[in-house]
Write an enzyme that holds these catalytic residues in place. Structure first.
Site, PDB file in Angstrom:
ATOM      1  N   LYS A 115       0.702  -1.111   0.358  1.00 20.46           N
ATOM      2  CA  LYS A 115      -0.146  -0.074  -0.070  1.00 20.46           C
ATOM      3  C   LYS A 115       0.739   1.351   0.003  1.00 20.46           C
ATOM      4  CE  LYS A 115      -4.000  -2.224   1.605  1.00 20.46           C
ATOM      5  NZ  LYS A 115      -5.016  -2.180   2.589  1.00 20.46           N
ATOM      6  N   LYS A 199      -4.741  10.041   7.441  1.00 22.24           N
ATOM      7  CA  LYS A 199      -5.882  10.660   8.232  1.00 22.24           C
ATOM      8  C   LYS A 199      -7.148  10.002   8.009  1.00 22.24           C
ATOM      9  CE  LYS A 199      -7.774  14.930   9.178  1.00 22.24           C
ATOM     10  NZ  LYS A 199      -7.636  15.172  10.641  1.00 22.24           N
ATOM     11  N   GLU A 286      -6.901   2.017  -2.285  1.00 15.76           N
ATOM     12  CA  GLU A 286      -5.975   0.980  -2.832  1.00 15.76           C
ATOM     13  C   GLU A 286      -6.704   0.412  -4.005  1.00 15.76           C
ATOM     14  OE1 GLU A 286      -6.844  -1.672   0.804  1.00 15.76           O
ATOM     15  OE2 GLU A 286      -7.792  -3.121  -0.652  1.00 15.76           O
ATOM     16  N   ARG A 290      -7.779  -7.829  -9.156  1.00 16.44           N
ATOM     17  CA  ARG A 290      -8.670  -9.142  -9.366  1.00 16.44           C
ATOM     18  C   ARG A 290      -9.839  -9.085  -9.570  1.00 16.44           C
ATOM     19  NH1 ARG A 290     -11.305  -8.745  -4.705  1.00 16.44           N
ATOM     20  NH2 ARG A 290     -10.117  -7.806  -2.979  1.00 16.44           N
TER      21      ARG A 290
END
Lengths: 446, 70
Positions: A115, A199, A286, A290
């Site tokens: 990430k 945040k 994110e 898939r």
């Protein structure tokens, strides 16, 4: 493509088999000993038992799955969602075996799986990201950063996902307490202890955009899904179009998702997830590399088969539609039927005595179980997805209400009473909800 | 000796105590992950941790002894 192996279990295997049958593609299924009586095992052209119930001994066992794929001489492997679907080293191994992986390249899977890297990549692509840090070395740095951006913050593991590996912190003390234990756990559990701080966005909506790219460089978005109805940071209900956003925001978020995907030369189906504040400012959260659990609502409103598109792209063919040909109509809502207590959300594994889905027009059922099946404690508690379609949101809600009046499941606890209640709530009917909705309105407090 | 057992089959997500630690009643000792839910396992009585039988990442079955308290 003549034959594929599906490295997954339950409803998504049944879903993929349906498209393959229509296209005359043979299917090879795999199953753990806990799943041997599930319907998908019988529906596949061929099925192999691959190990004991814990996922590490079966659905995550790359060697066994690759061996079967080779012996069966399959053209491709479809990973479904979860399990090995976002495992870059598995993607590389599949390709090294001369088998097509039905998903993006290993490099893309790898870069979006971390990430912190994903955030950096999106900043480069000009896509707004949630105000947050790069990798944070220690608790002192975390606290000083949190004070800079202001509490509340989310402490997250770079390798986390599926609602696991993140914690909301209100102050220095909570962050202090959470940091070491979260980091140790991430190290041990995900094999990567990198942490970062974001945040916390209050009264947020979770809005995601479906994208698909082909190997010729064509890339389209298939509009948004609103996934804000959640418990434990996990989705329970999804709908499209979002009842919340303006048409200008809808256009902007679609373009942002496309820009994100284009920047990494994305191929196959993927989803760009955003968090949106009350003023419709949205930030990249994110990218899921898939097929998403909730893909059916996009299929229903746009009139496409995303699994078919995935197969086309994996074969090297170009996308069947251009952006201007993609026009969603009507409204679609998906309900995730879980084996869990409808008010405490505690899992409730066990044997399903009877399972009856009323046959209704404009209702699609993607199920993994039937009467007599056992929901084991080893995997996700999802039993089925119920997808209702209306020409308007009100109509879809009415169809949902009629469905849950007639639906029945006995033997274990399940969450359909929650849906009946939710559909009758005025705030939900108005489309006025955030990710905090279930915990603030419908959870029975301990 | 108090045996703290797994309430469900699952994977050990975190072990919050070590041998020799004093614990209070109701303290969270182990975090399990089962069916995508984090399930805290708590001790019933206060005491000292005599034995920790699991490590992060282990798979446990319902009823397995995770921690012994004396």
């Amino acid at each position: 493509m003549k034959k594929i192996l599906i490295a997954n279990r339950g409803e998504i295997v049944e879903r993929i088999i349906r498209t393959c049958s229509r296209l005359n593609i043979e299917t090879v299924a795999v199953y753990s000993s806990a799943d041997k009586d599930l319907p998908y095992v019988r529906q596949a052209t061929k099925a192999y038992e691959i190990g004991d119930p814990p996922a590490a001994k079966s659905y995550l066992n790359q060697e066994v799955i690759l061996k079967i794929a080779q012996e069966e001489n399959v053209d491709a492997i479809h990973p479904g969602y979860g399990f090995l679907s976002e495992n870059a080293s598995f993607v590389r191994k599949v390709e090294e075996h001369g088998i097509a992986f039905i998903g993006p390249s290993a490099d893309v899977v790898e870069s979006m799986g971390d990430k912190i890297t994903a955030r950096k990549t999106m900043i480069e692509a000009g896509v707004p990201v949630v105000p947050g840090s790069s990798e944070i070395e220690d608790v002192t740095a975390a606290i000083s950063y949190a004070n800079e951006i202001g509490y509340p913050v989310m402490l997250k593991a770079a390798a986390g996902g599926g609602g696991i590996g993140m914690q909301r912190c209100e102050n220095d003390e909570q962050l202090q307490k959470a940091f070491a234990s979260s980091q140790n756990r991430a190290k041990a559990y995900f094999g990567n202890g990198a942490m970062f701080v974001e945040k916390f966005i209050d009264q947020a909506r979770h809005i995601e955009v479906q994208i698909v790219g082909d190997k010729q460089g064509n890339l389209v978005h298939l509009y948004e899904r609103d996934c804000s109805i959640q418990r434990r940071n996990q989705k329970v209900l999804e709908e499209t179009p979002s009842p919340f956003i303006s048409s200008e925001t809808r256009a902007r978020i679609g373009e942002a998702a496309k820009a994100a995907a284009e920047h990494v030369s994305y191929t196959n189906a993927g989803t760009v997830e955003f968090v949106m504040d009350q003023n419709e400012n949205f930030y990249f959260l994110e990218m899921n590399t898939r097929l998403q659990v909730e893909h059916p609502i996009t299929e229903e409103t746009i009139g496409v088969d995303l699994v078919e598109w995935q197969l086309l792209v994996a074969e090297g063919r170009s996308l069947p539609l251009k952006q201007e040909d993609i026009m969603p109509t009507g409204h679609s809502i998906e309900f995730r039927l879980y084996a869990e207590d409808p008010s405490t959300f505690m899992p409730s594994p066990g044997k399903i005595e009877t399972l009856h889905f009323p046959e209704m027009k404009n209702v699609r059922i993607d199920s993994g179980y039937e009467s007599g099946s056992t929901v084991s404690p080893f995997y996700d508690p999802m039993i089925a997805k119920i997808i209702v379609n209306g020409s308007t949101r009100d109509e879809a809600i009415k169809i949902g209400q009629a469905f849950f009046e007639r639906f029945s499941l006995t033997g274990i606890k399940q969450n359909s009473p929650l849906f009946a209640k939710l559909l009758a709530e005025e705030k939900f009917q108005q489309g006025n909800y955030s990710t905090a909705y279930l915990s603030e309105n419908l959870t029975v407090k301990k | 000796m108090q045996e703290v057992k797994a309430s469900m089959a699952g994977t050990v997500l975190n072990v919050m105590v070590a041998e020799g630690d004093s614990i209070t009643s109701g303290q969270e000792l182990v975090m399990l992950e089962s069916m995508k839910m984090e399930i805290p396992i708590e001790g019933v009585e206060e005491g000292t941790v005599a034995e920790v039988n699991v490590a992060i990442g282990d798979f446990v079955n319902e009823g397995d002894v995770l921690v012994k308290i004396k």
